[in-house]
Design a protein around this motif. Structure first.
Motif, PDB file in Angstrom:
ATOM      1  N   ASP A  20       0.880  -1.153   0.000  1.00 26.23           N
ATOM      2  CA  ASP A  20       0.000   0.000   0.000  1.00 26.23           C
ATOM      3  C   ASP A  20       0.928   1.216   0.000  1.00 26.23           C
ATOM      4  O   ASP A  20       1.697   1.415   0.942  1.00 26.23           O
ATOM      5  CB  ASP A  20      -0.899   0.013   1.240  1.00 26.23           C
ATOM      6  CG  ASP A  20      -1.861   1.173   1.176  1.00 26.23           C
ATOM      7  OD1 ASP A  20      -2.964   0.990   0.629  1.00 26.23           O
ATOM      8  OD2 ASP A  20      -1.498   2.278   1.635  1.00 26.23           O
ATOM      9  N   ARG A  22       1.964   5.147  -0.051  1.00 23.58           N
ATOM     10  CA  ARG A  22       1.532   6.503   0.340  1.00 23.58           C
ATOM     11  C   ARG A  22       2.560   7.561  -0.066  1.00 23.58           C
ATOM     12  O   ARG A  22       2.327   8.750   0.072  1.00 23.58           O
ATOM     13  CB  ARG A  22       1.308   6.590   1.854  1.00 23.58           C
ATOM     14  CG  ARG A  22      -0.023   6.050   2.323  1.00 23.58           C
ATOM     15  CD  ARG A  22       0.024   4.552   2.618  1.00 23.58           C
ATOM     16  NE  ARG A  22       0.297   4.260   4.007  1.00 23.58           N
ATOM     17  CZ  ARG A  22       0.398   3.037   4.533  1.00 23.58           C
ATOM     18  NH1 ARG A  22       0.239   1.966   3.767  1.00 23.58           N
ATOM     19  NH2 ARG A  22       0.653   2.882   5.799  1.00 23.58           N
ATOM     20  N   ALA A  96      -2.008   8.637   3.579  1.00 20.55           N
ATOM     21  CA  ALA A  96      -2.525   8.869   2.228  1.00 20.55           C
ATOM     22  C   ALA A  96      -1.489   9.637   1.423  1.00 20.55           C
ATOM     23  O   ALA A  96      -0.745  10.451   1.984  1.00 20.55           O
ATOM     24  CB  ALA A  96      -3.838   9.646   2.272  1.00 20.55           C
ATOM     25  N   TRP A 152      -4.705   2.709  -0.902  1.00 19.80           N
ATOM     26  CA  TRP A 152      -6.156   2.689  -0.634  1.00 19.80           C
ATOM     27  C   TRP A 152      -6.427   3.663   0.503  1.00 19.80           C
ATOM     28  O   TRP A 152      -5.887   3.494   1.610  1.00 19.80           O
ATOM     29  CB  TRP A 152      -6.572   1.269  -0.248  1.00 19.80           C
ATOM     30  CG  TRP A 152      -8.038   1.022  -0.135  1.00 19.80           C
ATOM     31  CD1 TRP A 152      -8.988   1.871   0.349  1.00 19.80           C
ATOM     32  CD2 TRP A 152      -8.731  -0.171  -0.505  1.00 19.80           C
ATOM     33  NE1 TRP A 152     -10.229   1.280   0.306  1.00 19.80           N
ATOM     34  CE2 TRP A 152     -10.093   0.013  -0.209  1.00 19.80           C
ATOM     35  CE3 TRP A 152      -8.323  -1.405  -1.044  1.00 19.80           C
ATOM     36  CZ2 TRP A 152     -11.055  -0.966  -0.438  1.00 19.80           C
ATOM     37  CZ3 TRP A 152      -9.287  -2.372  -1.272  1.00 19.80           C
ATOM     38  CH2 TRP A 152     -10.632  -2.153  -0.983  1.00 19.80           C
ATOM     39  N   SER A 154      -9.062   5.038   3.054  1.00 20.35           N
ATOM     40  CA  SER A 154     -10.393   4.789   3.627  1.00 20.35           C
ATOM     41  C   SER A 154     -10.740   5.793   4.717  1.00 20.35           C
ATOM     42  O   SER A 154     -11.833   5.744   5.272  1.00 20.35           O
ATOM     43  CB  SER A 154     -10.476   3.369   4.169  1.00 20.35           C
ATOM     44  OG  SER A 154      -9.455   3.154   5.110  1.00 20.35           O
ATOM     45  N   ILE A 155      -9.810   6.696   5.013  1.00 19.87           N
ATOM     46  CA  ILE A 155     -10.066   7.674   6.084  1.00 19.87           C
ATOM     47  C   ILE A 155     -10.750   8.879   5.442  1.00 19.87           C
ATOM     48  O   ILE A 155     -10.169   9.957   5.251  1.00 19.87           O
ATOM     49  CB  ILE A 155      -8.746   8.029   6.798  1.00 19.87           C
ATOM     50  CG1 ILE A 155      -8.059   6.731   7.247  1.00 19.87           C
ATOM     51  CG2 ILE A 155      -9.006   8.938   8.003  1.00 19.87           C
ATOM     52  CD1 ILE A 155      -6.619   6.909   7.671  1.00 19.87           C
TER      53      ILE A 155
HETATM   54  C1  LIG Z   1      -9.730  -1.892   2.739  1.00 17.71           C
HETATM   55  C2  LIG Z   1      -8.426  -1.218   3.001  1.00 17.71           C
HETATM   56  C3  LIG Z   1      -8.421   0.105   3.410  1.00 17.71           C
HETATM   57  C4  LIG Z   1      -7.208   0.755   3.687  1.00 17.71           C
HETATM   58  N1  LIG Z   1      -7.187   2.075   4.057  1.00 17.71           N
HETATM   59  C5  LIG Z   1      -6.008   2.701   4.276  1.00 17.71           C
HETATM   60  C6  LIG Z   1      -5.940   4.096   4.612  1.00 17.71           C
HETATM   61  O1  LIG Z   1      -6.932   4.814   4.700  1.00 17.71           O
HETATM   62  N2  LIG Z   1      -4.731   4.651   4.816  1.00 17.71           N
HETATM   63  C7  LIG Z   1      -3.583   3.901   4.741  1.00 17.71           C
HETATM   64  O2  LIG Z   1      -2.491   4.444   4.943  1.00 17.71           O
HETATM   65  N3  LIG Z   1      -3.610   2.600   4.397  1.00 17.71           N
HETATM   66  C8  LIG Z   1      -4.796   1.998   4.168  1.00 17.71           C
HETATM   67  N4  LIG Z   1      -4.819   0.682   3.794  1.00 17.71           N
HETATM   68  C9  LIG Z   1      -3.534  -0.039   3.651  1.00 17.71           C
HETATM   69  C10 LIG Z   1      -3.219  -0.909   4.832  1.00 17.71           C
HETATM   70  O3  LIG Z   1      -2.743  -0.135   5.905  1.00 17.71           O
HETATM   71  C11 LIG Z   1      -2.155  -1.905   4.374  1.00 17.71           C
HETATM   72  O4  LIG Z   1      -2.715  -2.736   3.399  1.00 17.71           O
HETATM   73  C12 LIG Z   1      -1.618  -2.768   5.512  1.00 17.71           C
HETATM   74  O5  LIG Z   1      -0.974  -1.982   6.472  1.00 17.71           O
HETATM   75  C13 LIG Z   1      -0.632  -3.824   4.997  1.00 17.71           C
HETATM   76  O6  LIG Z   1       0.352  -3.198   4.227  1.00 17.71           O
HETATM   77  P1  LIG Z   1       0.612  -3.605   2.712  1.00 17.71           P
HETATM   78  O7  LIG Z   1      -0.667  -3.348   1.954  1.00 17.71           O
HETATM   79  O8  LIG Z   1       1.737  -2.736   2.266  1.00 17.71           O
HETATM   80  O9  LIG Z   1       0.940  -5.060   2.703  1.00 17.71           O
HETATM   81  C14 LIG Z   1      -5.998   0.038   3.536  1.00 17.71           C
HETATM   82  C15 LIG Z   1      -6.026  -1.289   3.082  1.00 17.71           C
HETATM   83  C16 LIG Z   1      -7.207  -1.904   2.818  1.00 17.71           C
HETATM   84  C17 LIG Z   1      -7.200  -3.329   2.319  1.00 17.71           C
END
Ligand SMILES: Cc1cc2nc3c(=O)[nH]c(=O)nc-3n(C[C@H](O)[C@H](O)[C@H](O)COP(=O)(O)O)c2cc1C
Length: 207
Positions: A20, A22, A96, A152, A154-155
Motif C-alpha cells: 500500500d 503513500r 494517504a 487505498w 479509507s479515512i
Molecule cells: C480496505 C483497506 C483500506 C485501507 N485504508 C487505508 C488508509 O486509509 N490509509 C492507509 O495508509 N492505508 C490503508 N490501507 C492499507 C493498509 O494499511 C495496508 O494494506 C496494511 O498496512 C498492509 O500493508 P501492505 O498493503 O503494504 O501489505 C488500507 C487497506 C485496505 C485493504
C-alpha cells in the motif's frame, strides 16, 4: 492453459512486492499504461457476474482538493480516539498520498445493478461491495506488475465523497485509490515498519 513454475514465481514476486503506497512521485502515468490497467479490472470475479464497480478518474483540481480536505478532516477526527502517546504515533504515520499521486480513482459499488439479475446476493447483499474489492485488488496487483504503486484511502467521509463527485444515490464508496510511481520499493508494510501493527500470520484451522 497450463501455468509453470515461472508463472508461480512471477506471481509470488508481485504479491511479495505489492505494497500500500503513500509516498508517490508526481510523474504522470502514460495513457497506454492506464488503459491496460483499466482493462485488468474486467478480469475480476463478481457475484452473478454483475461487475458492480463504477470507477471515477478524478482529474479536476477543485474536486481533488475537496477530497484532500475530506481526508484531513476525517484523519484529525480519527486521531481523537487515541490516548496522547498513541495519538502522537498516529500523527507520525503517512496514511494517504493524495497530494502527490498523479491519479485518483474513486471506486463505487452500484447497489442496484441490473447485471447479474440478483444471482448470489439475496441473502448477502454485501457481495456486491466484495465484488468491487476483488476488482480493486486485481488493479492493485496489475499496477505492481507495471511498476506502479496503489494506495487505498479509507479515512474519508464516504457520503461527502459521493456528494463531491455527484454520484447516483445507489452508488456506495468502496475505495478511494491513489495510483502512481512509488517513491521507494519495499517488501515490508509501512505500518509494520513503523511499529504500529506488526504482520500476523493468517489464522487457518481445521474444524
Ligand atoms: C480496505 C483497506 C483500506 C485501507 N485504508 C487505508 C488508509 O486509509 N490509509 C492507509 O495508509 N492505508 C490503508 N490501507 C492499507 C493498509 O494499511 C495496508 O494494506 C496494511 O498496512 C498492509 O500493508 P501492505 O498493503 O503494504 O501489505 C488500507 C487497506 C485496505 C485493504
Amino acid at each position: 492453459m497450463q501455468l509453470t513454475q515461472a508463472h508461480r514465481d512471477a506471481l509470488n514476486d508481485v504479491l511479495q512486492w505489492r505494497r500500500d503506497v503513500r509516498h508517490f512521485s508526481t510523474d504522470p502515468i502514460p495513457e497506454d499504461v492506464l488503459t491496460r490497467l483499466r482493462a485488468t479490472m474486467d478480469l475480476a470475479p463478481s457475484v452473478g457476474n454483475a461487475r458492480p464497480w463504477r470507477v471515477l478518474h478524478v482529474t479536476t483540481p477543485a474536486l481533488r482538493e475537496k477530497i484532500i480536505s475530506n481526508f484531513e478532516k476525517s484523519n484529525a477526527e480519527a486521531a481523537e480516539i487515541y490516548d496522547d502517546d498513541t495519538r502522537a504515533s498516529y500523527a507520525g504515520l503517512k496514511l494517504a498520498g493524495l497530494r502527490d499521486a498523479p491519479v485518483h480513482l474513486a471506486v463505487f459499488t452500484e447497489n442496484q445493478p441490473a447485471e447479474g439479475r440478483g444471482l448470489g446476493r439475496q441473502t448477502m447483499p454485501e457481495m456486491l461491495c466484495y465484488s468491487s474489492v476483488t476488482a480493486i485488488y486485481t488493479l492493485w496487483l496489475a499496477a505492481r506488475a507495471e511498476n506502479l504503486g496503489l494506495g487505498w484511502v479509507s479515512i474519508l467521509d464516504p457520503v461527502a465523497v459521493a456528494q463531491t463527485l455527484s454520484v447516483p444515490d445507489h452508488w456506495q464508496l468502496t475505495g478511494y485509490l491513489c495510483l502512481g510511481k512509488a517513491a521507494f520499493d519495499t517488501d515490508t508494510p509501512l505500518l509494520h515498519d513503523k511499529k504500529w501493527q506488526e504482520n500476523t500470520p493468517t489464522q487457518w484451522q481445521e474444524v
